[in-house]
Design an enzyme around this catalytic site. Structure first.
Site, PDB file in Angstrom:
ATOM      1  N   SER A   9       0.870  -1.188   0.000  1.00 38.64           N
ATOM      2  CA  SER A   9       0.000   0.000   0.000  1.00 38.64           C
ATOM      3  C   SER A   9       0.899   1.227   0.000  1.00 38.64           C
ATOM      4  O   SER A   9       1.740   1.357   0.897  1.00 38.64           O
ATOM      5  CB  SER A   9      -0.885   0.005   1.249  1.00 38.64           C
ATOM      6  OG  SER A   9      -1.714  -1.123   1.231  1.00 38.64           O
ATOM      7  N   ALA A 243       7.897  -0.958  10.631  1.00 37.59           N
ATOM      8  CA  ALA A 243       6.607  -0.344  10.304  1.00 37.59           C
ATOM      9  C   ALA A 243       6.838   1.055   9.756  1.00 37.59           C
ATOM     10  O   ALA A 243       7.725   1.781  10.213  1.00 37.59           O
ATOM     11  CB  ALA A 243       5.716  -0.275  11.548  1.00 37.59           C
ATOM     12  N   LYS A 244       5.987   1.396   8.770  1.00 37.87           N
ATOM     13  CA  LYS A 244       6.129   2.724   8.159  1.00 37.87           C
ATOM     14  C   LYS A 244       5.911   3.820   9.185  1.00 37.87           C
ATOM     15  O   LYS A 244       6.569   4.848   9.171  1.00 37.87           O
ATOM     16  CB  LYS A 244       5.073   2.888   7.051  1.00 37.87           C
ATOM     17  CG  LYS A 244       5.441   2.170   5.776  1.00 37.87           C
ATOM     18  CD  LYS A 244       4.353   2.371   4.748  1.00 37.87           C
ATOM     19  CE  LYS A 244       3.814   1.040   4.338  1.00 37.87           C
ATOM     20  NZ  LYS A 244       2.781   1.048   3.343  1.00 37.87           N
ATOM     21  N   ARG A 245       4.944   3.559  10.112  1.00 35.33           N
ATOM     22  CA  ARG A 245       4.643   4.639  11.069  1.00 35.33           C
ATOM     23  C   ARG A 245       5.836   4.948  11.973  1.00 35.33           C
ATOM     24  O   ARG A 245       5.923   6.021  12.521  1.00 35.33           O
ATOM     25  CB  ARG A 245       3.396   4.312  11.884  1.00 35.33           C
ATOM     26  CG  ARG A 245       3.522   3.084  12.752  1.00 35.33           C
ATOM     27  CD  ARG A 245       2.258   2.802  13.549  1.00 35.33           C
ATOM     28  NE  ARG A 245       2.355   1.497  14.162  1.00 35.33           N
ATOM     29  CZ  ARG A 245       2.078   0.358  13.552  1.00 35.33           C
ATOM     30  NH1 ARG A 245       1.630   0.354  12.326  1.00 35.33           N
ATOM     31  NH2 ARG A 245       2.218  -0.797  14.172  1.00 35.33           N
ATOM     32  N   ARG A 247       8.806   5.024  10.793  1.00 41.73           N
ATOM     33  CA  ARG A 247       9.838   5.433   9.826  1.00 41.73           C
ATOM     34  C   ARG A 247      10.983   4.420   9.803  1.00 41.73           C
ATOM     35  O   ARG A 247      12.169   4.776   9.879  1.00 41.73           O
ATOM     36  CB  ARG A 247      10.392   6.807  10.162  1.00 41.73           C
ATOM     37  CG  ARG A 247       9.278   7.829  10.199  1.00 41.73           C
ATOM     38  CD  ARG A 247       9.882   9.156  10.101  1.00 41.73           C
ATOM     39  NE  ARG A 247       8.866  10.167  10.232  1.00 41.73           N
ATOM     40  CZ  ARG A 247       9.145  11.432  10.322  1.00 41.73           C
ATOM     41  NH1 ARG A 247      10.380  11.837  10.303  1.00 41.73           N
ATOM     42  NH2 ARG A 247       8.182  12.312  10.425  1.00 41.73           N
TER      43      ARG A 247
END
Ligand code: GLU
Length: 249
Positions: A9, A243-245, A247
């Site tokens: 995504s 996780a992207k959140r 970074r």
């Protein structure tokens, strides 16, 4: 030489866990084809610059995929049709619950994953119609018990775990369309894997349980059934998932 896919995504840049997942998909294709699919139905969080960065990063990793790349945000009409087939058969119901109501309902201790407690399943047809006519925001949920009664018991095959009895009731009545979008992850991913001729679905072990629901949707929508392989998630030095959140690297 199966067709596999990598389906990120574009809500942020890829991290090293994605690189692992893409490499896994390419290795499992074993000389076949790995497709890239951009799962960008969440139009509020996905951005074209992240989509472009994903394609550039894959090329840099030597994992470029065939073009054109399927972008889910361009196919809402298809997902809506699939959704309407399920609604017409009485296998989906509107859900008016707000985020706060869902959080309260799911806060009660529950075995395993929190599952939707079925609040809107029992609404009378007249009340549903009245609320929809009054413009009440609503998503759509799969009535898993009703759906299973139609399909009967199902199985699916995981290359590591063998033949597995599908247990979609454990997932509860999942959303198949969100309030703002005529699809959900479950509906779009199942539809697209069949449409794109994916023969081996490769993805992280965090999505293992979702496969029970996808197998049910395939049976309901007469879609081809692939095999699955779920890879372990990469963890950082502290044992946390990338996780992207956060970074992540
Ligand atoms: N789009 C999902 C994600 O980024 C992956 C879906 C899948 O592989 O089935 O987590």
């Amino acid at each position: 030489m199966p067709v596999t896919r990598f389906a990120p995504s574009p809500t942020g840049p890829l991290h090293i866990g994605h690189a692992h997942s893409a490499l896994f998909a390419r290795q499992m294709a074993a000389g076949g084809t790995m497709l890239l699919r951009l799962e960008d139905i969440d139009i509020t969080r996905c951005r074209p610059e992240y989509a472009a960065a994903i394609e550039a990063d894959l090329a840099w990793l030597g994992l470029a995929c065939p073009v054109p790349v399927r972008r889910q945000s361009e196919h809402f009409a298809e997902y809506r049709q699939a959704l309407e087939r399920l609604i017409a058969r009485g296998l989906a119901y509107p859900c008016f619950c707000t985020r706060a109501q869902l959080a309260a309902a799911m806060a009660a201790p529950h075995a395993g994953e929190p599952a939707y407690p079925g609040t809107c399943r029992t609404l009378a047809p007249a009340e549903r119609a009245e609320r929809i006519a009054g413009g009440a925001a609503h998503g759509w949920r799969l009535d898993v018990a009703a759906a299973l009664a139609e399909t009967g018991p199902l199985t699916w095959r995981d290359l590591d775990h063998g033949v597995i009895a599908a247990a979609p009731l454990e997932c509860g009545d999942v959303l198949i369309a969100r309030k703002d979008i005529p699809a959900s992850y479950h509906l779009a991913v199942t539809w697209d894997d069949a449409l794109q001729g994916v023969e081996l679905v490769t993805r992280g072990a965090d999505l293992f349980a979702a496969t029970h629901i996808h197998r049910l949707l395939q049976a309901l929508l007469d879609l081809a059934v692939p095999a699955w392989r779920h890879h372990p998630l990469l963890l950082d030095a502290q044992g946390r998932r990338f996780a992207k959140r956060d970074r992540a690297r």
